[in-house]
Design a protein around this motif. Sequence first.
Motif, PDB file in Angstrom:
ATOM      1  N   LEU A 203       1.014  -1.208  -0.157  1.00 59.10           N
ATOM      2  CA  LEU A 203       0.026  -0.150  -0.375  1.00 59.10           C
ATOM      3  C   LEU A 203       0.678   1.229   0.382  1.00 59.10           C
ATOM      4  N   PHE A 204       0.541   2.016  -0.840  1.00 57.69           N
ATOM      5  CA  PHE A 204       1.149   3.469  -1.066  1.00 57.69           C
ATOM      6  C   PHE A 204       0.710   4.629  -1.419  1.00 57.69           C
ATOM      7  N   SER A 205       1.345   5.813  -0.750  1.00 60.70           N
ATOM      8  CA  SER A 205       0.284   7.096  -1.169  1.00 60.70           C
ATOM      9  C   SER A 205       1.436   8.261  -1.535  1.00 60.70           C
ATOM     10  N   ARG A 206       1.335   9.790  -1.046  1.00 59.59           N
ATOM     11  CA  ARG A 206       1.915  10.349  -2.076  1.00 59.59           C
ATOM     12  C   ARG A 206       3.703  10.003  -1.081  1.00 59.59           C
ATOM     13  N   GLY A 207       4.133  10.770  -1.863  1.00 58.86           N
ATOM     14  CA  GLY A 207       5.447  10.475  -1.977  1.00 58.86           C
ATOM     15  C   GLY A 207       6.847   9.191  -2.180  1.00 58.86           C
ATOM     16  N   ASP A 208       5.817   7.943  -2.105  1.00 58.54           N
ATOM     17  CA  ASP A 208       6.771   6.421  -1.859  1.00 58.54           C
ATOM     18  C   ASP A 208       6.986   6.540  -3.470  1.00 58.54           C
ATOM     19  N   ARG A 209       7.961   6.023  -3.496  1.00 58.90           N
ATOM     20  CA  ARG A 209       8.299   5.210  -4.632  1.00 58.90           C
ATOM     21  C   ARG A 209       8.044   3.887  -5.255  1.00 58.90           C
ATOM     22  N   VAL A 210       7.613   3.710  -6.338  1.00 62.61           N
ATOM     23  CA  VAL A 210       7.071   2.157  -6.809  1.00 62.61           C
ATOM     24  C   VAL A 210       7.754   2.027  -8.089  1.00 62.61           C
ATOM     25  N   TYR A 211       7.572   0.813  -8.431  1.00 64.28           N
ATOM     26  CA  TYR A 211       7.931   0.096  -9.237  1.00 64.28           C
ATOM     27  C   TYR A 211       6.958  -0.514 -10.352  1.00 64.28           C
ATOM     28  N   ALA A 212       7.122   0.521 -12.286  1.00 63.60           N
ATOM     29  CA  ALA A 212       5.813  -0.182 -12.894  1.00 63.60           C
ATOM     30  C   ALA A 212       6.391  -0.415 -14.278  1.00 63.60           C
ATOM     31  N   ARG A 213       5.758  -1.404 -14.355  1.00 64.46           N
ATOM     32  CA  ARG A 213       6.367  -2.186 -15.741  1.00 64.46           C
ATOM     33  C   ARG A 213       4.875  -2.017 -16.804  1.00 64.46           C
ATOM     34  N   GLY A 214       5.491  -1.383 -18.146  1.00 64.23           N
ATOM     35  CA  GLY A 214       4.332  -1.657 -19.386  1.00 64.23           C
ATOM     36  C   GLY A 214       4.159  -2.671 -20.596  1.00 64.23           C
ATOM     37  N   GLN A 215       5.486  -3.866 -19.813  1.00 64.03           N
ATOM     38  CA  GLN A 215       5.635  -4.861 -20.964  1.00 64.03           C
ATOM     39  C   GLN A 215       5.571  -5.939 -20.069  1.00 64.03           C
ATOM     40  N   SER A 216       4.659  -6.976 -20.719  1.00 64.27           N
ATOM     41  CA  SER A 216       4.554  -8.603 -19.695  1.00 64.27           C
ATOM     42  C   SER A 216       4.254  -9.966 -20.779  1.00 64.27           C
ATOM     43  N   GLY A 217       4.625 -10.845 -20.221  1.00 68.05           N
ATOM     44  CA  GLY A 217       5.064 -12.556 -21.393  1.00 68.05           C
ATOM     45  C   GLY A 217       6.462 -12.608 -21.184  1.00 68.05           C
ATOM     46  N   PRO A 218       6.834 -13.222 -22.013  1.00 70.62           N
ATOM     47  CA  PRO A 218       8.274 -13.778 -22.230  1.00 70.62           C
ATOM     48  C   PRO A 218       9.518 -12.282 -22.760  1.00 70.62           C
ATOM     49  N   LEU A 219       9.976 -11.816 -21.883  1.00 65.81           N
ATOM     50  CA  LEU A 219      11.347 -11.667 -22.310  1.00 65.81           C
ATOM     51  C   LEU A 219      11.670 -11.610 -23.325  1.00 65.81           C
ATOM     52  N   ASP A 220      11.672 -12.679 -23.674  1.00 67.00           N
ATOM     53  CA  ASP A 220      12.129 -12.588 -25.946  1.00 67.00           C
ATOM     54  C   ASP A 220      11.544 -12.393 -26.376  1.00 67.00           C
ATOM     55  N   ALA A 221       9.708 -12.444 -26.465  1.00 72.03           N
ATOM     56  CA  ALA A 221       8.500 -11.753 -27.327  1.00 72.03           C
ATOM     57  C   ALA A 221       7.618 -10.689 -26.494  1.00 72.03           C
TER      58      ALA A 221
END
Length: 424
Positions: A203-221
Amino acid sequence: MRTKPAPAACHRTIDPTGRRATDPVGLRHLVPALTLLLTGAWAGAQTFPNLPISPAQRDTAQQVAQAGVPLSALAPNAPERHTVRRGDTLWDISALFLRQPWRWPELWGMNLEQIRNPHLIFPGQVLVLTRVGDRAFLALEAGGAPPTVRLSPRIRAESLAEAALPAIPAHVIAPFLTDSLVLSEDTHARAPRIVAATEGRTLFSRGDRVYARGQSGPLDAPEGRPLLSAEQNQTQRIYRNAVPLLDPSSGEKLGYEAKLIGSALLVGSEILRPHTRADGTTEQRVEPASVDISAAIEEIRIGDRLLATPALPQPASYVPRAPQMQLAGRIVRTHGHAQRLAGQYQVVVLNRGSRDGLEAGHVLALHRSAAVLTDRTDSARATMQLPAERNGLMMVFRTFDRVSYALVLNVADAVRNGDHFATP
């Protein structure tokens, strides 16, 4: 917005026509102008941007301005005079004078000669209804200016737009202008998501750093696009609870309704980095993008999604009018405490949008769904379908491609999911 120096303590009163109060002012005879839409008694020479008026509205306005409004178009209890007050809306005032409040072209046409901005109304104006033969006009009464204001010797900055009256209650629709969004299925499926944070937090709020991804699936495709701070809009909005909106008639998915819960700043990119294992071999590992949460309406969680999009538009006003085409559809869902029922000043989602010709300000008639019953007085037990009866009116205030939001203005019975609507 204008800034003006005020003189030493004094009193000043300005007539709505723009002249000083000492000038002789009389009732403006048979002026084809609805003065409630002037730019306000204290607006002076302030100019406003022209807002869109359709050719059909302008044609109707020209006709009405020349001939006035027929008495048959007036509401049965149309007042002889009315003082515009704070808290009034264009819909309220239109309903005072016209049988059909959505007949905006008539209202707009009546003030064709005096209007500076047809979409703004200001408090303090006094309207006098004048009847001549079978026609009617509205004129501005002398002394219809706002009360005298005492000015102190300092600089004042005031927004004239903020003083204007809205067409419908602004506080009711505000959350749907800022906190809701309708996405296409493809946009929702490809939206980046929050995947992790330090120390295993969820759970997070203002001022926290989080990590996000735009891709999914196998790393080679992989599927989707990586989050790249150098290429994408760094300001991201965070949403959750993307609910599919299904057409009540066809069952087709019209889009996803998302709830906006915060915003964030994209400060690092999503990349692949080689990693050397203990045995000396290497593998590719995902380094997610770094995201700093800048605002949070509620706690943000793993799995919430990001959307790089500009701030939502805030239309200056909504002009009540009927669509120029015949249009029909159904209620997708209702909002509020009762998820299946909606009453006055509650919001409903329609299965028609901008591609169907709907615009903010369009007024639509609500109809009860036709009930199917068995005739118990008939030994044959014939099946009956009752006629669809008009149930009320609603006004569209926000459109998307395939759906729209509308505010229920008046209703005889509760609006239900699946109810029908049509051009009034």
